[in-house]
Write a protein that holds these residues in place. Sequence first.
Motif, PDB file in Angstrom:
ATOM      1  N   TRP A 224       0.830  -1.213   0.000  1.00 47.14           N
ATOM      2  CA  TRP A 224       0.000   0.000   0.000  1.00 47.14           C
ATOM      3  C   TRP A 224       0.863   1.261   0.000  1.00 47.14           C
ATOM      4  O   TRP A 224       2.062   1.203   0.196  1.00 47.14           O
ATOM      5  CB  TRP A 224      -0.972  -0.002   1.184  1.00 47.14           C
TER       6      TRP A 224
ATOM      7  N   ASN B  54      -4.361   8.131   0.101  1.00 43.79           N
ATOM      8  CA  ASN B  54      -4.957   7.121  -0.778  1.00 43.79           C
ATOM      9  C   ASN B  54      -5.383   7.780  -2.087  1.00 43.79           C
ATOM     10  O   ASN B  54      -6.507   8.251  -2.232  1.00 43.79           O
ATOM     11  CB  ASN B  54      -6.153   6.462  -0.084  1.00 43.79           C
TER      12      ASN B  54
ATOM     13  N   ASP C 174      -5.290  -0.295  -1.210  1.00 48.13           N
ATOM     14  CA  ASP C 174      -5.350   1.108  -0.813  1.00 48.13           C
ATOM     15  C   ASP C 174      -5.756   1.175   0.658  1.00 48.13           C
ATOM     16  O   ASP C 174      -6.072   0.153   1.277  1.00 48.13           O
ATOM     17  CB  ASP C 174      -6.246   1.954  -1.726  1.00 48.13           C
TER      18      ASP C 174
END
Length: 384
Positions: free
Chosen positions: A25, A133, A121
Motif C-alpha cells: 500500500w 490514498n 489502498d
Amino acid sequence: MSLINDLINLNLSENTDKIIAEYIWSMSPSLSIFTQFQIILPLVFNVFFSIMIFRIGGSGMDMRSKARTLLAPEMDPSKLPKWNYDGSSTEQATGDNSEISPQAVFRDPFRRGKNILVMCDTYTPSGDPIPTNKRFNAAKIFSNPEVVAEEPWFGIEQEYTLLQNGIKWPLGWPVGGYPGPQGPYYCGVGADKAFGREIVDAHYKACLYAGINVSGINGEVMPGQWEFQVGPVCGISSGDQVWMARYILERITEMVGAVLSFDPKPVSGDWNGAGAHTNYSTKSMRNDDGIQVIKKAIEKLSKRHKEHIAAYGKGNERRLTGLHETADINTFSWGVANRGASVRVGRDTEKAGKGYFEDRRPSSNMDPYTVTSMIAETTILWKP
C-alpha cells in the motif's frame, strides 16, 4: 547459504494448498522515514493464507508490505479479506488501526508457485480513505460512464536511477567523481556504459511473470539510469501495474544491495533528469480523424498547466528547466516529434491522423493514480 536458498525456493504446492499473499500500500508523499509497523493478525477469519501487502510512503515512493497465509489460492481481490495495520507507525493516521483493502492481484515472482502480490489502498477505521490514498479518487474518475466509454489507454515510461549502497552515488560512477559526459550511455552496451543490467533484466522478467504489461526497457541518457515502460493499460489498472512494477524493482535492488532512486534530478549539472512520460489515448483519438480530438485534448491541458504541474511530482522544478529534453516548467508547449515540448505528438500519429500523445511533464516520482486520472478528467470530463 545453499540451505537458506533451498528454503526460500521451497515449492509450497507440493505439500499444502496454503499460499502466501503480500499486501502492498501507499503512504504520504510528504514523509520520508521508514518505520516499523505492527502486524495484527485478524481473529475473525477462518481461512489462512500468506499475503504480502504493499503501500507507498515517504517521498511518495516509500512502499510498505506485510504477508499472511491463505487457506487456498485466490486471484480475485474482492474475495480477499481486508486487513489492518498501525497507521501511526507510518505517519498516515493516529494510533487507531488503519485498514488496507485489496484492489489488484499479481503472481509473486519471488515466492512463485501460487503465491500472490496484492495491491491495496488505505482507509481509516471508520472506512474513509486516508488522504494519501490516491487510488480512491482515481477510481471514481475512471468509473465515470463518460470515461469508461472512451476506454483511456496509458503507457508510462518509468525512469529511475540505480545508486551505490551507502554513498547514494549512481551505480558505475567513481566514488566522489564523475564518468565521461553523456552520449554513449543511452541504450549503450558494455561494462563501461551499462551499469546494473542484471537488475534491469531480472526486473523485466519478474514483471512479465507477475502479469504486468511491461512493453520494454532501455538504458537512459545518464549512466546508471534506466527506464521500463508499462502499457498500454486501460484506466485504473495502469496505476496498479506501475506501482507493482516499482515494488518488484525495489525488492530486486534490495536483494543485490543497490539503492533505487526515483528522484527527478538525482545529479545536478549537465546530466539528464528522470521522468515518467505518460502516453495517452482515448477511443475517439484512436478512431479516424482522431487527431482533431487529440488537439482539443492538448488545448484543455494547456489551460490547466499549473494544476497538472502541481500534481506531477515533487522536485520537478529541478528537472523541467528547458534543458536536457524538457520544457520549462512555467510554460506549456506542444509539438510534433518535439522532445523539448510539454506534450509531444508522434510523427506516426500525425501521419495517420489518429493515435496518441505523450505528456512529458510528469516526474519519475509521480503518483500514477494521480497523473492518469487527472489527464482523463481534464481531457474527457472537464468543461473549460
